[in-house]
Design an enzyme around this catalytic site. Structure first.
Site, PDB file in Angstrom:
ATOM      1  N   VAL A 155     -11.514  -0.840   5.686  1.00 26.78           N
ATOM      2  CA  VAL A 155     -12.546  -1.821   5.307  1.00 26.78           C
ATOM      3  C   VAL A 155     -12.829  -1.685   3.820  1.00 26.78           C
ATOM      4  O   VAL A 155     -13.132  -0.595   3.333  1.00 26.78           O
ATOM      5  CB  VAL A 155     -13.870  -1.600   6.083  1.00 26.78           C
ATOM      6  CG1 VAL A 155     -14.881  -2.685   5.727  1.00 26.78           C
ATOM      7  CG2 VAL A 155     -13.631  -1.582   7.584  1.00 26.78           C
ATOM      8  N   VAL A 210       0.832  -1.207   0.000  1.00 27.16           N
ATOM      9  CA  VAL A 210       0.000   0.000   0.000  1.00 27.16           C
ATOM     10  C   VAL A 210       0.867   1.257   0.000  1.00 27.16           C
ATOM     11  O   VAL A 210       0.656   2.175  -0.809  1.00 27.16           O
ATOM     12  CB  VAL A 210      -0.955   0.016   1.223  1.00 27.16           C
ATOM     13  CG1 VAL A 210      -1.819   1.271   1.217  1.00 27.16           C
ATOM     14  CG2 VAL A 210      -1.829  -1.231   1.238  1.00 27.16           C
ATOM     15  N   LYS A 269      -6.915  -2.087   9.892  1.00 29.78           N
ATOM     16  CA  LYS A 269      -8.167  -2.541  10.552  1.00 29.78           C
ATOM     17  C   LYS A 269      -7.892  -3.323  11.826  1.00 29.78           C
ATOM     18  O   LYS A 269      -8.685  -3.256  12.780  1.00 29.78           O
ATOM     19  CB  LYS A 269      -9.028  -3.402   9.617  1.00 29.78           C
ATOM     20  CG  LYS A 269      -8.358  -4.632   9.056  1.00 29.78           C
ATOM     21  CD  LYS A 269      -7.787  -4.333   7.731  1.00 29.78           C
ATOM     22  CE  LYS A 269      -6.844  -5.346   7.193  1.00 29.78           C
ATOM     23  NZ  LYS A 269      -6.492  -5.045   5.807  1.00 29.78           N
ATOM     24  N   VAL A 275      -6.435  20.478  -2.435  1.00 27.07           N
ATOM     25  CA  VAL A 275      -6.267  20.829  -1.013  1.00 27.07           C
ATOM     26  C   VAL A 275      -6.180  22.346  -0.836  1.00 27.07           C
ATOM     27  O   VAL A 275      -6.617  22.890   0.177  1.00 27.07           O
ATOM     28  CB  VAL A 275      -4.990  20.149  -0.445  1.00 27.07           C
ATOM     29  CG1 VAL A 275      -4.666  20.641   0.956  1.00 27.07           C
ATOM     30  CG2 VAL A 275      -5.148  18.629  -0.438  1.00 27.07           C
ATOM     31  N   LYS A 288     -12.766  -6.118  10.286  1.00 29.24           N
ATOM     32  CA  LYS A 288     -13.562  -5.216   9.436  1.00 29.24           C
ATOM     33  C   LYS A 288     -15.029  -5.217   9.884  1.00 29.24           C
ATOM     34  O   LYS A 288     -15.692  -4.167   9.880  1.00 29.24           O
ATOM     35  CB  LYS A 288     -13.439  -5.643   7.971  1.00 29.24           C
ATOM     36  CG  LYS A 288     -12.031  -5.394   7.419  1.00 29.24           C
ATOM     37  CD  LYS A 288     -11.819  -6.100   6.097  1.00 29.24           C
ATOM     38  CE  LYS A 288     -10.444  -5.824   5.526  1.00 29.24           C
ATOM     39  NZ  LYS A 288     -10.100  -6.685   4.382  1.00 29.24           N
TER      40      LYS A 288
HETATM   41  N1  LIG Z   1      -2.350  -5.068   0.940  1.00 22.90           N
HETATM   42  C1  LIG Z   1      -3.614  -4.702   0.817  1.00 22.90           C
HETATM   43  O1  LIG Z   1      -4.279  -4.982  -0.192  1.00 22.90           O
HETATM   44  C2  LIG Z   1      -4.283  -3.910   1.903  1.00 22.90           C
HETATM   45  C3  LIG Z   1      -5.588  -3.428   1.686  1.00 22.90           C
HETATM   46  C4  LIG Z   1      -6.237  -2.691   2.701  1.00 22.90           C
HETATM   47  C5  LIG Z   1      -5.571  -2.449   3.885  1.00 22.90           C
HETATM   48  N2  LIG Z   1      -4.303  -2.936   4.057  1.00 22.90           N
HETATM   49  C6  LIG Z   1      -3.640  -2.626   5.315  1.00 22.90           C
HETATM   50  O2  LIG Z   1      -2.570  -1.737   5.035  1.00 22.90           O
HETATM   51  C7  LIG Z   1      -1.490  -1.960   5.955  1.00 22.90           C
HETATM   52  C8  LIG Z   1      -0.210  -2.241   5.169  1.00 22.90           C
HETATM   53  O3  LIG Z   1      -0.404  -3.375   4.381  1.00 22.90           O
HETATM   54  P1  LIG Z   1       0.652  -3.780   3.242  1.00 22.90           P
HETATM   55  O4  LIG Z   1       0.010  -4.896   2.505  1.00 22.90           O
HETATM   56  O5  LIG Z   1       1.099  -2.585   2.495  1.00 22.90           O
HETATM   57  O6  LIG Z   1       1.840  -4.337   4.144  1.00 22.90           O
HETATM   58  P2  LIG Z   1       3.349  -4.694   3.686  1.00 22.90           P
HETATM   59  O7  LIG Z   1       3.410  -4.860   2.223  1.00 22.90           O
HETATM   60  O8  LIG Z   1       3.777  -5.806   4.565  1.00 22.90           O
HETATM   61  O9  LIG Z   1       4.173  -3.360   4.053  1.00 22.90           O
HETATM   62  C9  LIG Z   1       4.452  -2.993   5.385  1.00 22.90           C
HETATM   63  C10 LIG Z   1       5.466  -1.847   5.354  1.00 22.90           C
HETATM   64  O10 LIG Z   1       5.694  -1.415   6.686  1.00 22.90           O
HETATM   65  C11 LIG Z   1       7.108  -1.363   6.919  1.00 22.90           C
HETATM   66  N3  LIG Z   1       7.351  -1.640   8.325  1.00 22.90           N
HETATM   67  C12 LIG Z   1       7.105  -2.781   9.008  1.00 22.90           C
HETATM   68  N4  LIG Z   1       7.448  -2.654  10.293  1.00 22.90           N
HETATM   69  C13 LIG Z   1       7.938  -1.396  10.425  1.00 22.90           C
HETATM   70  C14 LIG Z   1       8.477  -0.666  11.496  1.00 22.90           C
HETATM   71  N5  LIG Z   1       8.589  -1.193  12.724  1.00 22.90           N
HETATM   72  N6  LIG Z   1       8.895   0.609  11.273  1.00 22.90           N
HETATM   73  C15 LIG Z   1       8.801   1.156  10.043  1.00 22.90           C
HETATM   74  N7  LIG Z   1       8.281   0.498   8.984  1.00 22.90           N
HETATM   75  C16 LIG Z   1       7.882  -0.756   9.171  1.00 22.90           C
HETATM   76  C17 LIG Z   1       7.711  -2.388   6.012  1.00 22.90           C
HETATM   77  O11 LIG Z   1       9.063  -2.072   5.786  1.00 22.90           O
HETATM   78  P3  LIG Z   1      10.002  -2.917   4.785  1.00 22.90           P
HETATM   79  O12 LIG Z   1       9.499  -2.571   3.410  1.00 22.90           O
HETATM   80  O13 LIG Z   1      11.348  -2.408   5.058  1.00 22.90           O
HETATM   81  O14 LIG Z   1       9.763  -4.342   5.145  1.00 22.90           O
HETATM   82  C18 LIG Z   1       6.819  -2.226   4.774  1.00 22.90           C
HETATM   83  O15 LIG Z   1       7.313  -1.207   3.963  1.00 22.90           O
HETATM   84  C19 LIG Z   1      -1.951  -3.086   6.860  1.00 22.90           C
HETATM   85  O16 LIG Z   1      -2.575  -2.533   7.996  1.00 22.90           O
HETATM   86  C20 LIG Z   1      -3.002  -3.810   6.006  1.00 22.90           C
HETATM   87  O17 LIG Z   1      -3.939  -4.516   6.783  1.00 22.90           O
HETATM   88  C21 LIG Z   1      -3.640  -3.648   3.100  1.00 22.90           C
HETATM   89  N1  LIG Z   2      -5.769  -9.119   3.148  1.00 24.31           N
HETATM   90  C1  LIG Z   2      -6.859  -8.246   2.901  1.00 24.31           C
HETATM   91  C2  LIG Z   2      -6.354  -6.937   2.374  1.00 24.31           C
HETATM   92  C3  LIG Z   2      -7.406  -5.880   2.371  1.00 24.31           C
HETATM   93  O1  LIG Z   2      -7.753  -5.501   3.648  1.00 24.31           O
HETATM   94  C4  LIG Z   2      -7.802  -8.897   1.906  1.00 24.31           C
HETATM   95  O2  LIG Z   2      -7.463  -9.942   1.344  1.00 24.31           O
HETATM   96  O3  LIG Z   2      -8.891  -8.389   1.708  1.00 24.31           O
END
Ligand SMILES: NC(=O)c1ccc[n+]([C@@H]2O[C@H](COP(=O)([O-])OP(=O)(O)OC[C@H]3O[C@@H](n4cnc5c(N)ncnc54)[C@H](OP(=O)(O)O)[C@@H]3O)[C@@H](O)[C@H]2O)c1
Ligand SMILES: N[C@@H](CCO)C(=O)O
Length: 447
Positions: free
Chosen positions: A137, A20, A110, A39, A210
Site C-alpha cells: 500500500v 520493482v 496487494k 542486519v 489497498k
Molecule cells: N510497479 C509499481 O510501481 C508497484 C508499486 C507497488 C507494488 N507493486 C506490486 O509489485 C508487484 C510487481 O509489480 P511490477 O510492476 O514489478 O510487475 P512487472 O513489471 O510486471 O514484473 C513482474 C515480474 O514477475 C515475473 N514473473 C511473472 N510471472 C512469473 C512466474 N510465473 N514465475 C516467475 N516470474 C514471473 C516477470 O518475469 P519476466 O520479466 O520474465 O516477464 C517479471 O520479472 C505486483 O504485485 C504489483 O502490484 C508494483
Molecule cells: N499501479 C499502482 C502501483 C502501486 O501499487 C499505482 O498506480 O499506484
C-alpha cells in the site's frame, strides 16, 4: 537460525525482476555493505526467478547465472523470499511453499493480500516466520508499520487516502493540462506506475485491494477486496472536472475506510466499518487536494493523535523497492536476533457495512427548465428521501442554444446522508419533467 548460523549470510530469493524486482536487485547489490551492517550479516542474493530467461536484465545488474524459471526450487533455498511477481497464482503457492521451508516472506502484492491475507498470515504463524508487505500500500510511504505498531495504542476513526498513483496521475493531467484519459493512462504505463493490466488501476481494483489492507490494519478486522465498494475513474468526464473546479474543488480517486458507530441522532443503525473506493470532489483547502502527479497520500484521523498525513511516492521501481528492502532488513534482523514481527490482529471483528449505509455528501448539477416551481419540485425529491440540502446555486445557462429554451443550471450540495438515500434522490430527479439532464453527480469528501 541457531547461534552457529548467526554470522552466515541471509539467503534472499527474488521472485520477479520487473519494475520493482529489478530495482530491488540493483539496490541490494549497490548497498550490500550497508545492508550487512544494518542486519549484522550480509544479504546474499541466491537467485532471481523470472518468466522469460532471454530478456535483457542489464539495468538490474543481475548475474545471469542467478536467473531461473524454477521459482519453486528457488524458494526452498532461501531464508527470505521477496515476491514481486504480482497476481494470485503462482505467487500464493510460492509464498506458502516458502513458509513450509521456514523462509520469511516480503511481498508488494496487494491483490494477493486483499484476497488471501488470512490464509497467508495463518501459514506464516504456523511456520513461525514473518510475512511483511509494507510496499503493498502506497509504495515508498511508511504507512502499514505506523498503522500496525505506532498507532496500536490509539483508536483510528478514519483513513482517507490517494493510494493509486496511476489514477492520481490521470486525474491530475485532466485537471491541469486537459490531457485526454487514454493519453494520460499511456503516460502512466510508460513511467512504470500502472499495473500490468491498467484496468486494475482505472477501475479501482488496485485501490480497493489497498483499502481492504488499510481497513484490516486500522480496525483490527478482516476486510477483503470483495467487501470494498468500488468505483473507478472511467466515468469521470471533462464536465465533472469543470464542475469541481467551479466549486473550488479537485476530483480524486479516494480510498475511504471509516469506523461507524450506531447513533440514533444520525439514523445510523449499526456499528461497523465502511470501506469504499470512488472518485470524489475535495476542496482545494484539504491537504489531499495538493497531491499531484503519481504521488500518494493517506490522511489518518485517530482519537488521540488527531490528524496525521503520510505523503510520498506510491509507485515506481525505486520507491517501491525502498519499502521492500526496509522489510527485507526487518525480517533479516529477526532471523539474526531471533523473534518475529507482529502478525495479523483481527480481535475487533467488525462487520463491513454495505455502501447504501455509508453516510456521504453529494454534489449534483442539473440542467433544468428555467420556470416557476422548478426549485420546489427539486427540493421535494430531496425532502422525500430525507436528504438535507446544504447549498443551492442557480445560474442561467450561458450558451445560446439553451438560452432560447430558457434553461438554467441548478447545483445542489447536500449534507451527509445514507448513500442509498442520495442515490434514490438522483434517480427521482432524473425522472422529473423539469429536469432535462442530470449533468454531473459526484460525492464530496474532506470537509
Ligand atoms: N510497479 C509499481 O510501481 C508497484 C508499486 C507497488 C507494488 N507493486 C506490486 O509489485 C508487484 C510487481 O509489480 P511490477 O510492476 O514489478 O510487475 P512487472 O513489471 O510486471 O514484473 C513482474 C515480474 O514477475 C515475473 N514473473 C511473472 N510471472 C512469473 C512466474 N510465473 N514465475 C516467475 N516470474 C514471473 C516477470 O518475469 P519476466 O520479466 O520474465 O516477464 C517479471 O520479472 C505486483 O504485485 C504489483 O502490484 C508494483
Ligand atoms: N499501479 C499502482 C502501483 C502501486 O501499487 C499505482 O498506480 O499506484
Amino acid at each position: 537460525m541457531d547461534d552457529s548460523d548467526k554470522h552466515r549470510p541471509i539467503r534472499v530469493a527474488l521472485l520477479g525482476c520487473g519494475v520493482v524486482g529489478s530495482s530491488v536487485a540493483r539496490l541490494m547489490q549497490e548497498q550490500a555493505d550497508d545492508f550487512a551492517a544494518r542486519v549484522g550479516t550480509p544479504l546474499e542474493l541466491v537467485g532471481v526467478a523470472v518468466r522469460r530467461l532471454g530478456r535483457d536484465r542489464s539495468e538490474a545488474g543481475v548475474d545471469p547465472a542467478l536467473l531461473t524459471t524454477d521459482a519453486e526450487g528457488l524458494v526452498t533455498r532461501a531464508d527470505v523470499v521477496v515476491e514481486v511477481i504480482g497476481g494470485i497464482e503462482p505467487a500464493r503457492s510460492l509464498i506458502l511453499r516458502a513458509f513450509e521451508h521456514g523462509a520469511s516472506v516480503v511481498t508488494a502484492n496487494k491483490a494477493l493480500l486483499a484476497e488471501r491475507g488470512p490464509e497467508l498470515y495463518a501459514a506464516a504463524e504456523a511456520a513461525g516466520v514473518d510475512l511483511y508487505h509494507e510496499a503493498s500500500v502506497a509504495g515508498a510511504i511508511p504507512l502499514l508499520r505506523p498503522l500496525r505498531e505506532s498507532l496500536a495504542g490509539d483508536d483510528v476513526r478514519k483513513v482517507l487516502g490517494i493510494v493509486n498513483g496511476t489514477t492520481n496521475y490521470v486525474l491530475d493531467k485532466m485537471h491541469t493540462t486537459g490531457q485526454g484519459f487514454g493519453e494520460a493512462v499511456e503516460a502512466a504505463q510508460a513511467l512504470g506506475y500502472a499495473e500490468a493490466d491498467p484496468t486494475a488501476d482505472v477501475e479501482g481494483f488496485d485501490a480497493a485491494a489497498k483499502a481492504a489492507i488499510l481497513a484490516s490494519l486500522a480496525f483490527h478486522s478482516r476486510v477483503s477486496a470483495r467487501d470494498v465498494h468500488r468505483e473507478g475513474i472511467t466515468e469521470v468526464s471533462a464536465a465533472d472536472i469543470a464542475a469541481a473546479e467551479a466549486m473550488g474543488c479537485v476530483v480524486k480517486l479516494l480510498a475511504i475506510c471509516e469506523r461507524v458507530d450506531a447513533d440514533p441522532a444520525t439514523g445510523t443503525d449499526r456499528t461497523g466499518i465502511s470501506v469504499r473506493v470512488h472518485p470524489a470532489m475535495i476542496p482545494l483547502s484539504h491537504p489531499l487536494a495538493g497531491v499531484r502527479e503519481a504521488f500518494n497520500a493517506v490522511f489518518v484521523e485517530a482519537r488521540s493523535a488527531g490528524e496525521l498525513m503520510f505523503y510520498g511516492r506510491g509507485a515506481g521501481g525505486d520507491p517501491t523497492a525502498s519499502a521492500v528492502l526496509g522489510d527485507v532488513v526487518a525480517v533479516a534482523r529477526h532471523r539474526v536476533g531471533g523473534g518475529r514481527g507482529p502478525g495479523e490482529s483481527t480481535y475487533a471483528d467488525l462487520p463491513t457495512l454495505p455502501m447504501g449505509e455509508a453516510r456521504t455528501r453529494y454534489f449534483i448539477s442539473l440542467d433544468v427548465a428555467d420556470e416557476p416551481g422548478v426549485l420546489a419540485a427539486v427540493a421535494t425529491e430531496f425532502a422525500r428521501n430525507q436528504v438535507s440540502i446544504e447549498t443551492v446555486r442557480q445560474t442561467a445557462r450561458a450558451d445560446d442554444e439553451h438560452r432560447a429554451e430558457e434553461r438554467a443550471e441548478l447545483v445542489v450540495v447536500t449534507h451527509a446522508a445514507p448513500d442509498a438515500a442520495l442515490a434514490a434522490t438522483v434517480e427521482a430527479l432524473a425522472g422529473l419533467a423539469q429536469v432535462r439532464e442530470v449533468s454531473s453527480v459526484m460525492r464530496v469528501e474532506g470537509e
